[in-house]
Design a protein around this motif. Structure first.
Motif, PDB file in Angstrom:
ATOM      1  N   THR A 461       0.845  -1.205   0.000  1.00 28.77           N
ATOM      2  CA  THR A 461       0.000   0.000   0.000  1.00 28.77           C
ATOM      3  C   THR A 461       0.878   1.253   0.000  1.00 28.77           C
ATOM      4  O   THR A 461       0.652   2.202  -0.741  1.00 28.77           O
ATOM      5  N   ARG A 462       1.882   1.225   0.910  1.00 30.06           N
ATOM      6  CA  ARG A 462       2.782   2.394   0.996  1.00 30.06           C
ATOM      7  C   ARG A 462       3.482   2.639  -0.337  1.00 30.06           C
ATOM      8  O   ARG A 462       3.650   3.776  -0.779  1.00 30.06           O
ATOM      9  N   THR A 464       2.434   1.800  -3.336  1.00 31.38           N
ATOM     10  CA  THR A 464       1.527   2.355  -4.349  1.00 31.38           C
ATOM     11  C   THR A 464       1.332   3.844  -4.099  1.00 31.38           C
ATOM     12  O   THR A 464       1.277   4.644  -5.026  1.00 31.38           O
ATOM     13  N   ASP A 465       1.240   4.157  -2.820  1.00 37.87           N
ATOM     14  CA  ASP A 465       1.158   5.600  -2.465  1.00 37.87           C
ATOM     15  C   ASP A 465       2.353   6.346  -3.048  1.00 37.87           C
ATOM     16  O   ASP A 465       2.236   7.421  -3.627  1.00 37.87           O
ATOM     17  N   ARG A 466       3.504   5.722  -2.824  1.00 40.97           N
ATOM     18  CA  ARG A 466       4.738   6.365  -3.307  1.00 40.97           C
ATOM     19  C   ARG A 466       4.736   6.510  -4.807  1.00 40.97           C
ATOM     20  O   ARG A 466       5.106   7.561  -5.344  1.00 40.97           O
ATOM     21  N   ALA A 468       2.191   6.669  -6.709  1.00 43.56           N
ATOM     22  CA  ALA A 468       1.248   7.750  -7.070  1.00 43.56           C
ATOM     23  C   ALA A 468       1.908   9.115  -6.889  1.00 43.56           C
ATOM     24  O   ALA A 468       1.782  10.003  -7.734  1.00 43.56           O
ATOM     25  N   SER A 469       2.603   9.193  -5.790  1.00 43.67           N
ATOM     26  CA  SER A 469       3.260  10.495  -5.537  1.00 43.67           C
ATOM     27  C   SER A 469       4.354  10.775  -6.549  1.00 43.67           C
ATOM     28  O   SER A 469       4.578  11.920  -6.950  1.00 43.67           O
ATOM     29  N   VAL A 529       7.380  12.708   1.738  1.00 42.84           N
ATOM     30  CA  VAL A 529       7.520  11.856   0.548  1.00 42.84           C
ATOM     31  C   VAL A 529       8.559  12.431  -0.405  1.00 42.84           C
ATOM     32  O   VAL A 529       9.413  11.741  -0.942  1.00 42.84           O
TER      33      VAL A 529
END
Ligand code: ADP
Length: 644
Positions: A461-462, A464-466, A468-469, A529
């Protein structure tokens, strides 16, 4: 030309003659004029005064001479009258008869008084006085012998005797007229009459100037000037002196042979006489030194010379006055002329000064106008030049802007194109990690190790967040959107996350990690991030540099200042070539093979740090390898953190 320079005029021209010299010329001229005028006026005045005096003298002369003649001539014929008288005739016949003497005396006394004669008397042929008008006085002539008198001798010779003498008995001056007394053709006696001078002198008293009646030798015997009597106008030489004394004309008088006056002859009858001082000082004439204009007239019938005189003092006075007047007038004239000349010169000078001043003013004005015109032209020229330059600048700026915009656009388009191709590169790592985490999760679930699987899923999850960022950041690189997050971020944690992302720290491939973590918590303000992304980029580059290295060492150090924090990431790789040091932060600068590097990592890193208020610099460590130093401001200053 220097506008502040004084506008000078030509120096004033020197005047024709130097001033002191001109003044001297004036002075000499004025002096000459004054002297000449004084001299001329004096001469004129002298002439005039002398003329006047001569006139006065001549008038006086006429009066005096006619008076004298009248006084003398009225008695000239008296002796003849007496000679014819019966009483006289008879007395001469009988001289001893007292009656006849008395009668004769009475007659003579009476006739003498009647005609105003001084004395009248009768002598016998021997010169003895038989009868006289003054028979009764103390100084009676009766019995006196006048046989020595020249007039007696002349009469005895039958002539009309006349003589001047000072009376031997009376001590009175007189003029004697005598004539023979005839009887039957024989001279029996002499009749004589004496004219006195006292009465004549009295009439001269009121005359203003001296009158001097002199004998042929110049001896004064009648005068109105006290002290002049019996003095000689001229010096008597010895012979004359002796002769005069012998004649007993001035019997009883001690004569002085020295001159009474000094005579300067002007013409035949006019002379200037200066009274000389008496030699012995006593009994001298009055006013020694006095000067007279003397007019003389001869009385040849008596053998006399008469002088009428006028004092020259008045002449001298009027001459002096005239000279003074002349000098004063000339002086005034000179002064007036000088004043006029000065005024004229002053006016001329003033006029020329004004003219020069105006000329100067005009010239200055013209010069000023010319300079202003020059200046204006200069200014207009530079203004035009400036306007032209401004216009050119504007054109150039516009062109530059256009070009810049074009370039930026082109660069952006190129970057976008390359980005599209490079997205793989940026997302490759998380994708690979995702895959391994997912595989691991699947295996763990299969082995019922659910907790670990759940952790892996969390990591996924983290990640994918990254991812995305990352895509978001890539987007912001080409177009900035949305507000940045700013929160205190723990630097060490961000770095550890990055190390984990890159996969450093495990026992992989023999990479040695030297992480000198600080004792204190280092917080900076920013997006966690994005800070992670910074560290990922730097660590990734280091790892790539270490790929072919013998010793693979990654050192991470911290320097915590009061206001800022520095993080150094150093590797033991080949380092950055010198010529590349200045370019590594340029977008798309890469030394890597095509498909391996995009040249965006450091550029994005610098951009992110810049937004956070920090910076990054690249360098080579003296011991070898590249060293990147990230500097960031502290979220809270150290002092504040300590006191909190
Ligand atoms: P990329 O990694 O895609 O080439 P970067 O912007 O990350 O792009 O790096 C640009 C260049 O900087 C690299 O191609 C490399 O030449 C140089 N570089 C970056 N990090 C290092 C390092 N640790 N050691 C040596 N060279 C480096």
């Amino acid at each position: 030309m220097d506008p502040s320079a004084p506008i000078s005029d030509e120096p004033p021209r020197p005047s024709r003659r130097p001033r002191p010299l001109r003044g001297l010329a004036w002075l000499v001229g004025a002096g000459l004029l004054v002297s000449l005028t004084a001299w001329w006026a004096a001469g004129l005045a002298r002439e005039r005064a002398l003329g006047d005096l001569r006139q006065i003298d001549s008038e006086t002369m006429k009066l005096v001479v006619s008076n004298l003649r009248v006084e003398l001539e009225k008695l000239e014929f008296m002796p003849q009258l007496v000679a014819r008288d019966e009483r006289i005739q008879r007395l001469l016949e009988r001289p001893g008869d007292p009656e006849l003497v008395a009668a004769a005396n009475g007659y003579l006394e009476e006739i003498s008084r009647t005609v105003g004669a001084s004395d009248t008397y009768v002598m016998d042929v021997g010169g003895l006085t038989l009868a006289a008008s003054n028979w009764a006085s103390d100084a009676s002539f009766v019995g006196q012998d006048f046989g020595f008198r020249p007039y007696f001798k002349e009469a005895l010779e039958g002539l009309a005797g006349r003589y001047f003498a000072r009376g031997a008995a009376s001590n009175k001056r007189g003029y004697y007229f005598a004539c023979p007394i005839h009887r039957d053709g024989q001279i029996i006696g002499v009749a004589a009459v004496k004219v006195g001078f006292e009465a004549i002198e009295r009439t001269w008293r009121d005359l203003p100037g001296p009158i001097a009646l002199t004998d042929w030798h110049g001896i004064v015997f009648a005068t109105n000037e006290p002290g002049w009597l019996y003095r000689s106008l001229r010096r008597l030489d010895e012979r004359t002196f002796a002769e005069v004394n012998r004649s007993r004309r001035y019997s009883g008088v001690v004569l002085d042979p020295s001159a009474l006056v000094e005579i300067q002859l002007i013409d035949g009858t006019t002379s200037r006489m200066t009274v000389l001082a008496a030699r012995d000082g006593a009994g001298g004439p009055r006013r020694p030194g006095a000067e007279y204009l003397a007019l003389s007239d001869d009385l040849p019938e008596y053998g006399w010379v008469i002088y009428t005189m006028s004092s020259l003092r008045a002449v001298d006075g009027s001459v002096r006055a005239a000279a003074a007047l002349g000098a004063a007038s000339a002086g005034l004239l000179a002064l007036a002329a000088f004043f006029l000349a000065q005024r004229r010169q002053y006016r001329r000078q003033r006029a020329s000064f004004r003219e020069r001043e105006q000329r100067m003013l005009r010239r200055n004005q013209e010069e000023l106008e010319r300079r202003i015109a020059e200046r204006t032209a200069d200014l207009m020229r530079s203004n035009q030049q400036l306007q032209k330059e401004i216009a050119e600048h504007e054109i150039a700026e516009r062109a530059l802007r256009d070009t810049q915009q074009g370039l930026v656009q082109a660069a952006k388009l190129a970057a976008l194109g390359q980005l599209a191709a490079g997205v793989t590169h940026e997302l490759n790592q998380p994708l690979t990690a995702l895959r391994s985490y997912a595989d691991n999760a699947r295996l763990l679930i299969g082995r019922q190790r659910l907790d670990e699987a759940a952790r892996n899923l969390e990591r996924i999850t983290r990640l994918t967040d990254r991812m995305a960022s990352i895509t978001r950041h890539l987007k912001t690189f080409s177009r900035k959107t949305g507000p940045d997050r700013r929160e205190p971020v723990d630097v060490v944690r961000a770095l550890e996350a990055a190390l984990s992302l890159v996969g450093v720290g495990g026992a992989d491939g023999g990479l040695e990690l030297l992480h000198a973590k600080p004792a204190e918590k280092l917080l900076v303000l920013g997006d966690p991030v994005r800070l992670e992304q910074v560290f990922v980029n730097l660590i990734k580059n280091a790892c790539e540099a270490l790929a072919g290295a013998e010793r693979r060492q990654l050192s991470i150090g911290y320097r915590a200042g009061e206001e800022a924090i520095e993080i150094e990431i150093r590797d033991s790789g080949p380092g950055i070539r010198r010529e590349h040091l200045g370019r590594v932060f340029e977008p798309f600068f890469t030394t890597k093979e095509a498909g391996e590097g995009l040249g965006l990592g450091l550029s994005i890193t610098a951009s992110i740090l810049g937004e956070m208020g920090g910076s990054v610099r690249a360098g080579n460590h003296p011991a070898g390898g590249a060293a990147f130093t990230v500097a960031l401001p502290r979220a809270v200053a150290r002092a504040q953190a300590r006191s909190a």
